[in-house]
Every structure is written in C-alpha cells, then in structure tokens.
Design a protein around this motif. Structure first.
Motif, short mmCIF file in Angstrom:
data_model
loop_
_atom_site.label_atom_id
_atom_site.label_comp_id
_atom_site.label_asym_id
_atom_site.label_seq_id
_atom_site.Cartn_x
_atom_site.Cartn_y
_atom_site.Cartn_z
N PRO A 59 0.91 -1.18 -0.02
CA PRO A 59 0.02 0.05 -0.08
C PRO A 59 0.94 1.29 -0.01
O PRO A 59 1.81 1.10 0.49
CB PRO A 59 -0.82 0.00 1.13
CG PRO A 59 -0.08 -0.82 2.00
CD PRO A 59 0.85 -1.85 1.28
N VAL A 60 0.40 2.28 -0.55
CA VAL A 60 0.96 3.67 -0.81
C VAL A 60 0.09 4.66 -0.67
O VAL A 60 -1.06 4.48 -1.21
CB VAL A 60 1.85 3.76 -2.05
CG1 VAL A 60 1.13 3.67 -3.18
CG2 VAL A 60 2.43 5.11 -2.05
N GLU A 61 0.22 5.67 0.24
CA GLU A 61 -0.64 6.83 0.51
C GLU A 61 -0.25 7.68 -0.75
O GLU A 61 0.74 8.32 -1.00
CB GLU A 61 -0.42 7.31 1.79
CG GLU A 61 -1.61 8.24 2.24
CD GLU A 61 -1.54 8.99 3.64
OE1 GLU A 61 -1.05 10.13 3.59
OE2 GLU A 61 -1.88 8.16 4.41
N ILE A 62 -1.30 8.27 -1.49
CA ILE A 62 -1.14 9.28 -2.23
C ILE A 62 -2.35 10.07 -2.41
O ILE A 62 -3.48 10.09 -1.53
CB ILE A 62 -1.16 8.75 -3.83
CG1 ILE A 62 -2.78 7.73 -3.89
CG2 ILE A 62 -0.06 7.61 -4.29
CD1 ILE A 62 -3.00 7.61 -5.53
N VAL A 66 -8.61 15.12 -5.42
CA VAL A 66 -9.95 15.36 -4.82
C VAL A 66 -9.64 15.15 -3.18
O VAL A 66 -10.01 15.82 -2.06
CB VAL A 66 -11.10 14.71 -4.88
CG1 VAL A 66 -12.38 14.99 -4.35
CG2 VAL A 66 -11.24 14.50 -6.64
N GLU A 67 -8.93 14.11 -2.92
CA GLU A 67 -8.48 13.84 -1.50
C GLU A 67 -7.32 12.53 -1.35
O GLU A 67 -6.90 12.22 -2.26
CB GLU A 67 -9.86 13.00 -0.87
CG GLU A 67 -10.22 11.65 -1.46
CD GLU A 67 -11.27 11.24 -0.62
OE1 GLU A 67 -11.91 11.92 0.30
OE2 GLU A 67 -11.69 9.92 -0.79
N VAL A 68 -7.11 12.47 -0.33
CA VAL A 68 -5.96 11.41 0.30
C VAL A 68 -6.56 10.12 0.13
O VAL A 68 -7.68 9.87 0.36
CB VAL A 68 -5.37 11.75 1.40
CG1 VAL A 68 -4.40 10.61 1.75
CG2 VAL A 68 -4.36 12.68 1.34
N THR A 69 -5.80 9.00 -0.51
CA THR A 69 -6.35 7.81 -0.47
C THR A 69 -5.20 6.93 -0.68
O THR A 69 -3.91 7.31 -0.50
CB THR A 69 -7.16 7.19 -1.80
OG1 THR A 69 -7.75 6.24 -1.60
CG2 THR A 69 -6.30 7.57 -3.15
#
Ligand code: URA
Length: 216
Positions: A59-62, A66-69
């Motif tokens: 998993p990687v936060e991007i 529109v928002e963080v996912t």
C-alpha cells in the motif's frame, strides 16, 4: 494447430486468444521479417502481463486531485529482464513497454552446432542482481541447454528469484529445464510436438533469431 497438453508442474500455458493468433502468424514461413519482429514485440507485452500477474504489491498513500487515498504499488526492487542473445532481444522492447523501469541483463549464449551445448560469450547484469526478481526470456525453449546455462550463470551471481518465459517450448526442453532448475517456474504460449535431429522445434517457427533479424 493443437499444442501438446501440459502435464508438468511449474509450467503455465499462456492460452490468451491474441497470443495464439499472433503466434500462428509468426509460425507461417511467408511472414516477413518486419511482420515477425512486430508480432514478437506485440506478443511479448502479453507474455509480460501473464508472467507479472502475481507480483507482490504494497500500500502507498497518495493524493488525488480530490482527497488522500491508499493505492497499491509494486513491492521490492525493480525487476530484471534477462534476454538470452540473440533472439531474446526481440522480446525486450515489448516487455519494457509494460515495465519501463525494469533493468535489463544480457546473457550471450550460442548452441554449438554439433553437440547443441550452450557456449557463453557474454554476460552482463546489474550489480545488485541477486536482490531482484530475474525474468529470463527467449522465444524458443528447444533442448533447454541455453536456458539451463543462463539460469546457472544467474544463480552463480546469487540470484534466487527466477522465472523463465518463452513463446514456443519443446517437451524435451521443458523436462530438462524443470529437472535442472525445479525452483524456476516457466511460462510458454505453446508446447510443440518434439525436437528434430538438429535441435529445432517441430512444428516450431524456424530459427527465431534469423527470422527476427533477417539473417537467412
Ligand atoms: N532455436 C530456434 O530459434 N528455433 C528452434 O526451433 C530451436 C532453437
């Protein structure tokens, strides 16, 4: 053309209709060098898709506009494509189209015409190749001698994660590669009938290197 059914563990048949259609065009003796080269490149992207199907993700936060996912990205070091020269070169560009950041190693091996033994004339791989997944690529798995020698060489360099991809395999080549390197899974688009006395695959497609580079 019906292929020999696969009965060997560790061998995956790539039966995608586009692969089978393109392979049939490549087998035809009247297919030109330019067409052969283009078809091999196209098929190689499809082979690449299959051989990378189960690569591990993390998993990687991007941030989208529109928002963080949380997205998924490939885990670990970049993989290495290792074409066996010279016919394996015909598969490289198509695979790099799908995995542009992959590294490329080269193993130069030719078949001694009398004995069909593999003779090495070139080897070059990334310094840290032992830490990467290596995908060895060659359109034809005939006697298996060159594939076995290429994998021997990579193992000498400490590589432990290996896969082998080809377009056409002989039953003899599959048996030999599985016997010598049971830890290396194989992907192939076809398992043909047998080898002839000169080590060519029947029905096969002829000499892949000559057809790719127009040298005969
Ligand atoms: N190499 C080829 O290019 N073709 C064969 O049929 C066997 C080995």
């Amino acid at each position: 053309m019906k292929s020999t059914p696969l009965t060997l563990d560790g061998v995956t048949a790539i039966d995608h209709p586009l692969v089978q259609h393109k392979l049939t065009l490549m087998r035809k003796k009247d297919t030109s060098t330019a067409q052969f080269r283009r078809l091999l490149r196209e098929i190689s992207t499809l082979l690449c898709y299959e051989v990378t199907r189960d690569l591990p993700l993390e998993p990687v936060e991007i941030e989208t506009p529109v928002e963080v996912t949380t997205g998924q990205q490939l885990k670990g070091k970049k993989l290495v494509f290792v074409p066996i020269l010279r016919a394996g070169l015909g598969l490289v560009e198509g695979m790099l189209d799908l995995v542009p950041s992959a590294r490329v190693g080269h193993v130069g091996l030719y078949r001694e015409p009398e004995t069909l033994d593999a003779v090495e004339y070139y080897f070059r791989a990334p310094e840290d190749v032992a830490e990467r997944l290596c995908i060895v690529i060659d359109p034809m798995l005939a006697t298996g001698n060159t594939a076995v020698a290429a994998i021997d060489r990579l193992k000498e360099r400490g590589v432990t994660q290996l896969r082998f991809v080809c377009l056409v395999a002989s039953p003899e080549g599959l048996e030999r590669l599985r016997a010598c390197h049971p830890d290396v899974p194989i992907w192939t688009a076809a398992v043909d009938r047998k080898l002839n006395d000169h080590g060519y695959i029947l029905p096969g497609l002829g000499d892949a290197g000559d057809r790719l580079f127009g040298t005969r």
